[in-house]
Design an enzyme around this catalytic site. Structure first.
Site, PDB file in Angstrom:
ATOM      1  N   ASP A 109     -83.044 -10.172  84.785  1.00 34.42           N
ATOM      2  CA  ASP A 109     -82.714  -9.217  85.849  1.00 34.42           C
ATOM      3  C   ASP A 109     -83.158  -9.696  87.224  1.00 34.42           C
ATOM      4  OD1 ASP A 109     -85.235  -8.710  84.442  1.00 34.42           O
ATOM      5  OD2 ASP A 109     -85.576  -7.261  86.039  1.00 34.42           O
ATOM      6  N   ASP A 120     -88.357 -13.489  90.987  1.00 37.04           N
ATOM      7  CA  ASP A 120     -89.202 -13.104  92.119  1.00 37.04           C
ATOM      8  C   ASP A 120     -90.035 -14.324  92.516  1.00 37.04           C
ATOM      9  OD1 ASP A 120     -90.945 -11.917  93.873  1.00 37.04           O
ATOM     10  OD2 ASP A 120     -91.514 -10.269  92.592  1.00 37.04           O
ATOM     11  N   LYS A 180     -85.001 -13.015  94.720  1.00 33.19           N
ATOM     12  CA  LYS A 180     -85.673 -12.647  95.977  1.00 33.19           C
ATOM     13  C   LYS A 180     -85.887 -13.812  96.936  1.00 33.19           C
ATOM     14  CE  LYS A 180     -88.280  -8.491  94.841  1.00 33.19           C
ATOM     15  NZ  LYS A 180     -89.648  -7.980  94.603  1.00 33.19           N
ATOM     16  N   VAL A 197     -88.243  -3.510  93.962  1.00 31.00           N
ATOM     17  CA  VAL A 197     -86.981  -2.962  93.465  1.00 31.00           C
ATOM     18  C   VAL A 197     -87.176  -2.286  92.108  1.00 31.00           C
ATOM     19  CG1 VAL A 197     -85.480  -4.522  94.754  1.00 31.00           C
ATOM     20  CG2 VAL A 197     -86.269  -5.205  92.500  1.00 31.00           C
ATOM     21  N   ARG A 208     -86.602   2.898  85.112  1.00 31.38           N
ATOM     22  CA  ARG A 208     -85.682   1.934  84.495  1.00 31.38           C
ATOM     23  C   ARG A 208     -84.299   2.537  84.287  1.00 31.38           C
ATOM     24  NH1 ARG A 208     -88.788  -2.418  82.665  1.00 31.38           N
ATOM     25  NH2 ARG A 208     -90.852  -1.954  81.836  1.00 31.38           N
TER      26      ARG A 208
HETATM   27  C1  PRP Z   1     -90.065  -8.690  85.954  1.00 30.14           C
HETATM   28  C2  PRP Z   1     -88.662  -9.207  85.780  1.00 30.14           C
HETATM   29  C3  PRP Z   1     -88.841 -10.663  85.486  1.00 30.14           C
HETATM   30  C4  PRP Z   1     -90.104 -10.994  86.215  1.00 30.14           C
HETATM   31  C5  PRP Z   1     -89.758 -11.760  87.471  1.00 30.14           C
HETATM   32  O1  PRP Z   1     -90.554  -8.384  84.691  1.00 30.14           O
HETATM   33  O2  PRP Z   1     -87.994  -8.556  84.753  1.00 30.14           O
HETATM   34  O3  PRP Z   1     -88.974 -10.900  84.104  1.00 30.14           O
HETATM   35  O4  PRP Z   1     -90.758  -9.774  86.543  1.00 30.14           O
HETATM   36  O5  PRP Z   1     -90.872 -12.054  88.231  1.00 30.14           O
HETATM   37  P1  PRP Z   1     -91.349 -13.530  88.565  1.00 30.14           P
HETATM   38  O6  PRP Z   1     -90.169 -14.320  89.046  1.00 30.14           O
HETATM   39  O7  PRP Z   1     -92.360 -13.299  89.661  1.00 30.14           O
HETATM   40  O8  PRP Z   1     -91.981 -14.114  87.337  1.00 30.14           O
HETATM   41  P2  PRP Z   1     -91.930  -7.615  84.491  1.00 30.14           P
HETATM   42  O9  PRP Z   1     -93.041  -8.627  84.336  1.00 30.14           O
HETATM   43  O10 PRP Z   1     -92.085  -6.589  85.553  1.00 30.14           O
HETATM   44  O11 PRP Z   1     -91.839  -6.942  83.064  1.00 30.14           O
HETATM   45  P3  PRP Z   1     -90.748  -5.916  82.469  1.00 30.14           P
HETATM   46  O12 PRP Z   1     -89.540  -6.732  82.180  1.00 30.14           O
HETATM   47  O13 PRP Z   1     -91.357  -5.373  81.236  1.00 30.14           O
HETATM   48  O14 PRP Z   1     -90.501  -4.858  83.497  1.00 30.14           O
END
Ligand code: PRP
Length: 193
Positions: A104, A107, A135, A157, A169
């Site tokens: 998704d 970052d 991002k 987001v 979510r």
């Molecule tokens: C979010 C997203 C990515 C990750 C991206 O997951 O779904 O997997 O962060 O961030 P990065 O590029 O800084 O590594 P999150 O860790 O929030 O867990 P989730 O999927 O359970 O919400």
């Protein structure tokens, strides 16, 4: 159309934009992988990417399997902890398979760097990334998804699978969370109205 959630500052990407862009990504993937033997393995990262994966696979008109990993990096914070841990591994053997990671959000890029390295060790025939959002932070720019939905500003987001502290979510759009929500949370006040 549902009213804007009171904790959301504004909609960044609405339902129509998501539907149209994902349909196009699916068409691009269908075209690019049309001739590969054995179909695709679409690997997604729980929990946030589940919603994107569900829509993306239905936009791909090819034989494919779905598999899921769980990694953790954020916890309940708004900034990455800098650590990635594998909490749940793939069920399938991807050696010699064409693998597409459906994620998704890129970052900091930490999660994708970790996952790409992990999956490359298993010798897939090919390994590519389809990311809904990017991002474009300095570190995240190490990762170049072959398929990208949208560039987004460096804001918190939520929605369309993405959470803050486990909530939001189920919002059908991608929105920017109000700063007051996570600032209130940092002060020990309730995060969700
Ligand atoms: C979010 C997203 C990515 C990750 C991206 O997951 O779904 O997997 O962060 O961030 P990065 O590029 O800084 O590594 P999150 O860790 O929030 O867990 P989730 O999927 O359970 O919400």
């Amino acid at each position: 159309m549902k009213a804007l959630h009171p904790d959301v500052e504004r909609v960044l990407i609405d339902e129509d934009q998501l539907r149209e862009r994902i349909a196009q990504m699916g068409a691009d993937i269908t075209r690019d992988y049309a001739d590969v033997p054995g179909g695709l393995v679409v690997v997604s990262v729980l929990t946030s990417a589940a919603v994107f994966m569900a829509d993306l696979v239905r936009a791909i008109d090819l034989p494919l399997e779905m598999d899921l990993v769980t990694v953790s990096s954020y916890g309940d914070k708004t900034e990455s902890s800098g650590e990635v841990r594998l909490l749940k591994d793939l069920e399938s053997n991807i050696e010699g398979r064409h693998v597409l990671i459906a994620e998704d959000l890129i970052d900091t890029g930490l999660t994708m760097s970790y996952l790409v390295e992990l999956l490359q060790q298993r010798k897939p025939a090919s390994l590519e990334i389809a990311a809904l959002l990017h991002k474009h932070k300095e570190s995240g720019d190490r990762i170049a998804p072959r398929y990208l939905g949208f560039d987004v500003p460096d804001e918190f987001v939520v929605g369309y699978g993405m959470d803050y502290a486990g909530f939001y979510r189920n919002l059908p759009y991608v929105g920017a969370l109000k700063r007051s929500v996570y600032e209130a949370d940092a002060q020990g006040l309730p995060a969700v109205e």
